[in-house]
Design an enzyme around this catalytic site. Structure first.
Site, PDB file in Angstrom:
ATOM      1  N   ALA A 290       0.977  -1.219   0.076  1.00 16.00           N
ATOM      2  CA  ALA A 290       0.233   0.008  -0.087  1.00 16.00           C
ATOM      3  C   ALA A 290       1.030   1.150   0.043  1.00 16.00           C
ATOM      4  CB  ALA A 290      -0.936   0.007   1.311  1.00 16.00           C
ATOM      5  N   VAL A 291       0.149   2.216  -0.645  1.00 17.49           N
ATOM      6  CA  VAL A 291       0.900   3.765  -0.571  1.00 17.49           C
ATOM      7  C   VAL A 291      -0.035   4.776  -0.237  1.00 17.49           C
ATOM      8  CG1 VAL A 291       1.888   5.382  -2.129  1.00 17.49           C
ATOM      9  CG2 VAL A 291       2.323   2.869  -2.437  1.00 17.49           C
TER      10      VAL A 291
ATOM     11  N   ARG B  38       1.145   7.241  -7.564  1.00 17.73           N
ATOM     12  CA  ARG B  38       1.099   7.678  -8.846  1.00 17.73           C
ATOM     13  C   ARG B  38       2.339   8.466  -8.904  1.00 17.73           C
ATOM     14  NH1 ARG B  38      -3.514   6.139 -11.589  1.00 17.73           N
ATOM     15  NH2 ARG B  38      -2.474   6.082 -13.453  1.00 17.73           N
TER      16      ARG B  38
ATOM     17  N   GLY C  34       5.211   6.254  -8.464  1.00 20.59           N
ATOM     18  CA  GLY C  34       6.199   4.974  -8.699  1.00 20.59           C
ATOM     19  C   GLY C  34       6.736   4.363  -7.318  1.00 20.59           C
TER      20      GLY C  34
ATOM     21  N   GLU D 183      -2.870 -12.068  -3.734  1.00 23.37           N
ATOM     22  CA  GLU D 183      -4.534 -11.913  -3.876  1.00 23.37           C
ATOM     23  C   GLU D 183      -4.847 -10.451  -3.947  1.00 23.37           C
ATOM     24  OE1 GLU D 183      -3.588 -14.420  -1.420  1.00 23.37           O
ATOM     25  OE2 GLU D 183      -3.735 -15.960  -2.800  1.00 23.37           O
TER      26      GLU D 183
ATOM     27  N   ASN E 138     -11.195  -4.214  -6.197  1.00 26.08           N
ATOM     28  CA  ASN E 138      -9.882  -3.138  -6.145  1.00 26.08           C
ATOM     29  C   ASN E 138      -9.259  -3.190  -7.698  1.00 26.08           C
ATOM     30  OD1 ASN E 138      -7.878  -1.561  -5.724  1.00 26.08           O
ATOM     31  ND2 ASN E 138      -7.107  -2.806  -4.089  1.00 26.08           N
TER      32      ASN E 138
ATOM     33  N   TYR F 235      -1.152  -3.957 -10.867  1.00 27.43           N
ATOM     34  CA  TYR F 235      -0.368  -5.492 -10.916  1.00 27.43           C
ATOM     35  C   TYR F 235      -0.200  -6.005 -12.531  1.00 27.43           C
ATOM     36  CZ  TYR F 235      -0.696  -5.897  -5.813  1.00 27.43           C
ATOM     37  OH  TYR F 235      -0.583  -5.659  -4.498  1.00 27.43           O
TER      38      TYR F 235
HETATM   39  C1  LIG Z   1      -2.522  -0.153  -5.911  1.00 27.93           C
HETATM   40  C2  LIG Z   1      -1.090   1.233  -5.439  1.00 27.93           C
HETATM   41  C3  LIG Z   1      -0.286   0.209  -4.483  1.00 27.93           C
HETATM   42  C4  LIG Z   1      -0.569   1.640  -6.506  1.00 27.93           C
HETATM   43  O1  LIG Z   1       0.684   2.355  -5.818  1.00 27.93           O
HETATM   44  P1  LIG Z   1       1.313   3.742  -6.463  1.00 27.93           P
HETATM   45  O2  LIG Z   1       2.506   3.966  -5.808  1.00 27.93           O
HETATM   46  O3  LIG Z   1       0.272   4.640  -6.724  1.00 27.93           O
HETATM   47  O4  LIG Z   1       1.716   3.021  -7.883  1.00 27.93           O
HETATM   48  P2  LIG Z   1       2.670   3.503  -8.945  1.00 27.93           P
HETATM   49  O5  LIG Z   1       2.945   4.832  -8.901  1.00 27.93           O
HETATM   50  O6  LIG Z   1       3.985   2.622  -8.920  1.00 27.93           O
HETATM   51  O7  LIG Z   1       2.029   3.072 -10.525  1.00 27.93           O
HETATM   52  C5  LIG Z   1       2.658   2.465 -11.714  1.00 27.93           C
HETATM   53  C6  LIG Z   1       1.742   2.429 -12.596  1.00 27.93           C
HETATM   54  O8  LIG Z   1       0.640   1.327 -12.263  1.00 27.93           O
HETATM   55  C7  LIG Z   1      -0.588   1.776 -12.780  1.00 27.93           C
HETATM   56  N1  LIG Z   1      -1.618   2.180 -11.715  1.00 27.93           N
HETATM   57  C8  LIG Z   1      -1.110   2.404 -10.493  1.00 27.93           C
HETATM   58  N2  LIG Z   1      -2.494   2.742  -9.895  1.00 27.93           N
HETATM   59  C9  LIG Z   1      -3.383   2.728 -10.589  1.00 27.93           C
HETATM   60  C10 LIG Z   1      -4.637   2.903 -10.517  1.00 27.93           C
HETATM   61  N3  LIG Z   1      -5.333   3.186  -9.318  1.00 27.93           N
HETATM   62  N4  LIG Z   1      -5.513   2.812 -11.780  1.00 27.93           N
HETATM   63  C11 LIG Z   1      -5.195   2.288 -12.970  1.00 27.93           C
HETATM   64  N5  LIG Z   1      -3.747   2.004 -12.989  1.00 27.93           N
HETATM   65  C12 LIG Z   1      -2.867   2.440 -11.849  1.00 27.93           C
HETATM   66  C13 LIG Z   1      -0.223   2.863 -13.842  1.00 27.93           C
HETATM   67  O9  LIG Z   1       0.016   2.489 -15.019  1.00 27.93           O
HETATM   68  C14 LIG Z   1       0.968   3.675 -12.917  1.00 27.93           C
HETATM   69  O10 LIG Z   1       1.552   4.237 -13.943  1.00 27.93           O
HETATM   70  P3  LIG Z   1       1.272   6.003 -14.250  1.00 27.93           P
HETATM   71  O11 LIG Z   1       1.069   6.742 -12.801  1.00 27.93           O
HETATM   72  O12 LIG Z   1       2.495   6.506 -14.926  1.00 27.93           O
HETATM   73  O13 LIG Z   1       0.066   5.702 -15.019  1.00 27.93           O
HETATM   74  C15 LIG Z   1      -1.948   2.203  -4.433  1.00 27.93           C
HETATM   75  O14 LIG Z   1      -2.879   2.744  -5.323  1.00 27.93           O
HETATM   76  C16 LIG Z   1      -2.623   1.706  -3.190  1.00 27.93           C
HETATM   77  O15 LIG Z   1      -1.746   1.750  -2.036  1.00 27.93           O
HETATM   78  N6  LIG Z   1      -3.727   1.435  -3.088  1.00 27.93           N
HETATM   79  C17 LIG Z   1      -4.706   1.006  -2.010  1.00 27.93           C
HETATM   80  C18 LIG Z   1      -3.940  -0.448  -1.278  1.00 27.93           C
HETATM   81  C19 LIG Z   1      -4.025  -1.442  -2.286  1.00 27.93           C
HETATM   82  O16 LIG Z   1      -4.928  -1.529  -3.242  1.00 27.93           O
HETATM   83  N7  LIG Z   1      -2.851  -2.338  -2.249  1.00 27.93           N
HETATM   84  C20 LIG Z   1      -2.989  -3.299  -3.293  1.00 27.93           C
HETATM   85  C21 LIG Z   1      -3.814  -4.545  -2.939  1.00 27.93           C
HETATM   86  S1  LIG Z   1      -3.270  -5.140  -1.592  1.00 27.93           S
END
Ligand SMILES: CC(C)(COP(=O)(O)OP(=O)(O)OC[C@H]1O[C@@H](n2cnc3c(N)ncnc32)[C@H](O)[C@@H]1OP(=O)(O)O)[C@@H](O)C(=O)NCCC(=O)NCCS
Length: 155
Positions: free
Chosen positions: A79-80, A86, A88, A112, A117, A124
């Site tokens: 999680a972030v 967005r 990285g 999983e 989500n 992923y």
């Molecule tokens: C899913 C999650 C971990 C992504 O973290 P993040 O640091 O924002 O991801 P990144 O910046 O590395 O994203 C890399 C690429 O993945 C894709 N991506 C990331 N989040 C996305 C979203 N919400 N919708 C669509 N594509 C997504 C994009 O292609 C993105 O590149 P871009 O920003 O240049 O378009 C974050 O949204 C999160 O913490 N969500 C809540 C918790 C969760 O769902 N955890 C995972 C399940 S356990």
């Protein structure tokens, strides 16, 4: 985007913040399973990596938990913080874990994700994971999970 966050192994001092982010960003609407106590056990566990991302020694912006088996590793949590998304951060956490999994001889990563989500599934998929099945009622009978996996390149 390449993040300028620092990625390090978590210490026990991070357990509370990791657990709270898990509760709020991942486990919302479900019983809180990844409590500070459980996160502390994972931090101490030799077959688990708990990573944290922070910038300039500030508050935790993201974390990941991966458990290593013989040939398969399981991404339990990732999680972030909303304000840091967005940029990285999750990509950097996952790339760190993939590199260490390769060194450990792991062939496949599994996880999983909650069926609702879609953002995480898009993330992923972007990172090379493919859907490998559905687990009905996986989350306390309240929600299904999609299984996703990624085969690591060898050599
Ligand atoms: C899913 C999650 C971990 C992504 O973290 P993040 O640091 O924002 O991801 P990144 O910046 O590395 O994203 C890399 C690429 O993945 C894709 N991506 C990331 N989040 C996305 C979203 N919400 N919708 C669509 N594509 C997504 C994009 O292609 C993105 O590149 P871009 O920003 O240049 O378009 C974050 O949204 C999160 O913490 N969500 C809540 C918790 C969760 O769902 N955890 C995972 C399940 S356990």
């Amino acid at each position: 985007m390449i993040t300028d966050h620092e990625i390090t192994l978590a210490t026990l001092e991070d357990a509370q913040a990791i657990a709270e982010l898990s509760r709020d960003a991942i486990e919302y609407g479900l019983p809180w399973r990844w409590t500070p106590q459980r996160v502390s056990v994972a931090i101490r566990d030799r077959s688990t990596n708990v990573l944290v991302a922070r910038r300039a020694a500030a508050a935790l912006h993201g974390f990941a938990v991966m458990q290593y088996g013989d040939e398969t590793a399981h991404l339990s949590l990732l999680a972030v913080r909303e304000s840091a998304r967005r940029h990285g951060v999750a990509s950097a956490l996952l790339e760190w874990l993939e590199a260490s999994a390769r060194v450990a001889g792991i062939q496949t990563l599994r996880l999983e994700v909650r069926a609702s989500n879609l953002g995480a599934m898009a993330f992923y998929a972007r990172m090379g994971f493919v859907e490998s099945g559905i687990r009905t009622g996986y989350y306390e009978g309240l929600e299904d999970a999609f299984r996703m996996s990624k085969r690591l390149a060898t050599g």
